[in-house]
Design a protein around this motif. Sequence first.
Motif, PDB file in Angstrom:
ATOM      1  N   GLU A  92       0.290  -0.905   0.201  1.00 28.34           N
ATOM      2  CA  GLU A  92       0.290   0.315   0.286  1.00 28.34           C
ATOM      3  C   GLU A  92       0.799   0.852   0.007  1.00 28.34           C
ATOM      4  OE1 GLU A  92      -2.767   0.083   3.887  1.00 28.34           O
ATOM      5  OE2 GLU A  92      -2.132  -1.253   4.155  1.00 28.34           O
ATOM      6  N   ASP A  97      -1.599   6.595  -2.375  1.00 25.89           N
ATOM      7  CA  ASP A  97      -2.515   6.829  -3.283  1.00 25.89           C
ATOM      8  C   ASP A  97      -2.732   5.287  -4.274  1.00 25.89           C
ATOM      9  OD1 ASP A  97      -0.412   6.929  -4.962  1.00 25.89           O
ATOM     10  OD2 ASP A  97      -1.166   8.470  -5.866  1.00 25.89           O
ATOM     11  N   TYR A  98      -2.536   4.118  -3.906  1.00 28.12           N
ATOM     12  CA  TYR A  98      -2.859   2.890  -3.809  1.00 28.12           C
ATOM     13  C   TYR A  98      -2.256   1.881  -3.090  1.00 28.12           C
ATOM     14  CZ  TYR A  98       2.693   1.672  -3.096  1.00 28.12           C
ATOM     15  OH  TYR A  98       3.683   1.820  -3.341  1.00 28.12           O
ATOM     16  N   LEU A  99      -2.917   0.837  -3.385  1.00 27.70           N
ATOM     17  CA  LEU A  99      -3.238  -0.686  -3.084  1.00 27.70           C
ATOM     18  C   LEU A  99      -2.571  -1.408  -4.292  1.00 27.70           C
ATOM     19  CD1 LEU A  99      -6.337  -0.772  -0.822  1.00 27.70           C
ATOM     20  CD2 LEU A  99      -4.399  -0.285   0.040  1.00 27.70           C
ATOM     21  N   ASP A 100      -1.998  -2.782  -3.643  1.00 26.92           N
ATOM     22  CA  ASP A 100      -1.468  -3.211  -4.396  1.00 26.92           C
ATOM     23  C   ASP A 100      -2.632  -4.615  -3.920  1.00 26.92           C
ATOM     24  OD1 ASP A 100      -0.021  -1.933  -6.419  1.00 26.92           O
ATOM     25  OD2 ASP A 100       1.577  -2.889  -5.622  1.00 26.92           O
ATOM     26  N   ARG A 135      -2.524  -2.815  -9.664  1.00 29.67           N
ATOM     27  CA  ARG A 135      -2.349  -1.553  -8.888  1.00 29.67           C
ATOM     28  C   ARG A 135      -3.835  -0.873  -8.522  1.00 29.67           C
ATOM     29  NH1 ARG A 135       2.254   1.142  -8.101  1.00 29.67           N
ATOM     30  NH2 ARG A 135       3.372  -0.731  -6.856  1.00 29.67           N
ATOM     31  N   TYR A 136      -4.718  -0.532  -7.301  1.00 36.97           N
ATOM     32  CA  TYR A 136      -5.994  -0.215  -7.750  1.00 36.97           C
ATOM     33  C   TYR A 136      -5.240   1.076  -7.418  1.00 36.97           C
ATOM     34  CZ  TYR A 136      -8.491  -4.342  -7.268  1.00 36.97           C
ATOM     35  OH  TYR A 136      -9.249  -5.788  -7.423  1.00 36.97           O
ATOM     36  N   ARG A 137      -6.031   2.349  -7.824  1.00 34.14           N
ATOM     37  CA  ARG A 137      -5.104   3.685  -7.235  1.00 34.14           C
ATOM     38  C   ARG A 137      -6.729   4.832  -6.837  1.00 34.14           C
ATOM     39  NH1 ARG A 137      -0.825   4.893  -8.861  1.00 34.14           N
ATOM     40  NH2 ARG A 137       0.305   4.103 -10.452  1.00 34.14           N
ATOM     41  N   PHE A 138      -6.308   4.946  -5.856  1.00 40.70           N
ATOM     42  CA  PHE A 138      -7.251   6.484  -5.492  1.00 40.70           C
ATOM     43  C   PHE A 138      -7.019   7.458  -5.883  1.00 40.70           C
ATOM     44  CE2 PHE A 138      -6.216   3.164  -2.522  1.00 40.70           C
ATOM     45  CZ  PHE A 138      -7.496   2.421  -1.743  1.00 40.70           C
ATOM     46  N   ARG A 139      -8.277   8.584  -6.580  1.00 41.77           N
ATOM     47  CA  ARG A 139      -8.065   9.648  -6.749  1.00 41.77           C
ATOM     48  C   ARG A 139      -9.666  10.397  -6.955  1.00 41.77           C
ATOM     49  NH1 ARG A 139      -6.294   9.369 -12.886  1.00 41.77           N
ATOM     50  NH2 ARG A 139      -4.555   8.301 -12.234  1.00 41.77           N
ATOM     51  N   LEU A 145     -12.241   4.814  -6.840  1.00 41.59           N
ATOM     52  CA  LEU A 145     -11.359   3.435  -6.575  1.00 41.59           C
ATOM     53  C   LEU A 145     -11.217   3.804  -8.478  1.00 41.59           C
ATOM     54  CD1 LEU A 145      -9.171   1.528  -5.477  1.00 41.59           C
ATOM     55  CD2 LEU A 145     -11.551   0.212  -5.485  1.00 41.59           C
ATOM     56  N   HIS A 153      -9.584   1.859 -16.883  1.00 47.43           N
ATOM     57  CA  HIS A 153      -9.381   1.629 -14.912  1.00 47.43           C
ATOM     58  C   HIS A 153     -10.839   1.395 -15.584  1.00 47.43           C
ATOM     59  CE1 HIS A 153      -5.504   2.901 -14.805  1.00 47.43           C
ATOM     60  NE2 HIS A 153      -5.568   2.262 -13.805  1.00 47.43           N
TER      61      HIS A 153
END
Length: 86
Positions: free
Chosen positions: A38, A41-44, A59-63, A67, A77
């Motif tokens: 983690e 701004d992301y989670l793998d 890789r999930y990104r937060f922006r 999500l 995405h």
Amino acid sequence: MLSAPEFFGDLTVIYRDGIETAILLGSEWKARYRIVEEGPDYLDVESWDSLAGERLTLRYRFRDGYLLVPVQELGFHEVFSRLPDR
């Protein structure tokens, strides 16, 4: 950005206790997942890809409160907004 719930359907994904549950058009799929890294701004996320028949790490990104989940084979995405807890 593609957005047409009447065409694509509303996909709801619930992450809880190591189980990812996807609900689309009345059908439900479950898969185990785990967070492998983690950042700010992301989670793998590692999970089982039933189509490929193998483990996959994405890789999930937060922006901006959303999500973003990559769809690698299509090169874009999926964008999810948070729903109130049920």
